[in-house]
Design an enzyme around this catalytic site. Structure first.
Site, PDB file in Angstrom:
ATOM      1  N   THR A 130       0.718  -1.336   0.083  1.00 43.70           N
ATOM      2  CA  THR A 130      -0.022   0.133  -0.076  1.00 43.70           C
ATOM      3  C   THR A 130       0.920   1.149  -0.002  1.00 43.70           C
ATOM      4  O   THR A 130       0.796   2.073  -0.941  1.00 43.70           O
ATOM      5  CB  THR A 130      -0.973   0.004   1.012  1.00 43.70           C
ATOM      6  OG1 THR A 130      -1.755  -1.370   1.249  1.00 43.70           O
ATOM      7  CG2 THR A 130      -1.764   1.241   1.224  1.00 43.70           C
ATOM      8  N   TYR A 177       7.139 -11.791  10.789  1.00 40.19           N
ATOM      9  CA  TYR A 177       6.432 -10.447  10.857  1.00 40.19           C
ATOM     10  C   TYR A 177       6.222  -9.586  12.140  1.00 40.19           C
ATOM     11  O   TYR A 177       5.912  -9.881  13.395  1.00 40.19           O
ATOM     12  CB  TYR A 177       4.812 -10.609  10.313  1.00 40.19           C
ATOM     13  CG  TYR A 177       4.064  -9.404  10.113  1.00 40.19           C
ATOM     14  CD1 TYR A 177       4.456  -8.557   8.992  1.00 40.19           C
ATOM     15  CD2 TYR A 177       3.350  -8.659  10.932  1.00 40.19           C
ATOM     16  CE1 TYR A 177       3.878  -7.447   8.484  1.00 40.19           C
ATOM     17  CE2 TYR A 177       2.674  -7.575  10.669  1.00 40.19           C
ATOM     18  CZ  TYR A 177       2.942  -6.730   9.535  1.00 40.19           C
ATOM     19  OH  TYR A 177       2.169  -5.718   9.439  1.00 40.19           O
TER      20      TYR A 177
END
Length: 319
Positions: A130, A177
């Site tokens: 994004t 992550y």
């Protein structure tokens, strides 16, 4: 220009006395926070602003004040753009190219922060996809519309200090992550994108820069859990002598000030290929903490070229 600004300067202070009549500006993320304020002050000084947003209904409501305060021929037009979908990005870019109207300034403002692990519509890790790849495709597809003397302004963050880019595993397929690590990767990518875009386009009179707007209480951390919010507070306390007591939030007009300073007021050769904060060009600082400065890896031209090549590979498009 000789005027001097700082961390407390606001958008209206930065643009005081400046007439932007006849200028055309694209601002992404105009449904809240910095994007709305950036559009407002530009339109209030006469610019025609094209505001891009994923949720047009939300953006319509959020930008009522932008239209109300527009002066000297300034105004606002909204276009749909979902940076988490390259199909949406390409539709938006193609429509702008078909329209054929030039831009004097592009402000890549939209983004997400420290969200849970996820993927964009194209399978990219959410923050990298994004914040970086969506803007990478959009800006490059409309690059022919940026007029000579125009600028690209990428909103990055002091969060780039969390991490450099990992071009071997950009989607966290092998790396554990971490929300802030992923945010750092994407913000470093925003800076490196500006560095390489500037190198490629400055001969045509187009410059690019990146910036940290400051810490502002907007919708940006909306995806953060209580745990990640506590982690952020801990980082602030460790970075600032005196902890939270020494830390200062910026207002939204103060936060958007560096965007309009870098895009309109600062001399192009001063900000081109650089990283700005608090309405000035930041110094390189590879020390610990988040008080200010830019890490050298975020301005490294070889890193910038490598990111560009990897980004082209990931999106399946060469620019």
């Amino acid at each position: 220009m000789s005027r001097s600004f700082n961390a407390t300067s606001t958008t209206d202070e930065v643009l005081a006395g400046i007439d932007l009549s006849g200028k055309r500006v694209l601002v992404t993320g105009v449904s809240a926070g910095l994007g709305v304020e950036t559009a407002r002050t530009l339109a209030a000084h006469g610019a025609q602003v094209i505001g891009a947003a994923r949720d047009l209904a939300k953006a319509e409501g959020a930008t009522e004040g932008v239209r109300a305060q527009a002066r000297n021929g300034g105004g606002l037009e909204l276009v749909e753009l979902d940076l988490a979908s390259l199909a949406s990005v390409r539709v938006c870019a193609d429509a702008l190219v078909t329209e054929g109207k030039p831009f004097d300034l592009v402000i890549a403002n939209a983004g997400v922060m420290a969200c849970p692990f996820g993927h964009t519509a194209d399978g990219f890790e959410t923050q990298f996809g994004t914040n970086h790849l969506g803007h990478f495709v959009l800006v490059n597809r409309i690059a022919s519309l940026i007029a000579s003397g125009g600028r690209l302004v990428n909103l990055a963050s002091s969060g780039h200090r969390f991490s450099g880019v990992n071009l071997d595993d950009p989607n966290f397929e092998r790396t554990p992550y971490d929300p802030f690590g992923a945010y750092g990767r994407s913000k470093t990518a925003n800076i490196l994108f500006a560095v390489e875009f500037d190198r490629r386009h400055q001969a045509s009179g187009i410059r690019a820069t990146a910036l940290h707007p400051g810490a502002i209480q907007t919708e940006l951390p909306r995806y953060m859990t209580d745990e990640t919010m506590q982690q952020m507070v801990a980082v602030i306390e460790q970075s600032f002598p005196g902890g939270m007591a020494a830390f200062q939030w910026k207002s939204v007009p103060q936060g958007a000030a560096t965007s309009v300073w870098a895009g309109v007021v600062a001399e192009p050769e001063t900000v081109g290929g650089r990283y700005c904060e608090d309405c000035h060009v930041a110094e390189i600082d590879d020390g610990a903490g988040f008080e200010g400065g830019v890490r050298s890896y975020a301005l490294d031209p070889e890193n910038a070229k490598a990111l560009w090549a990897k980004s082209e590979e990931m999106v399946g498009e060469r620019f």
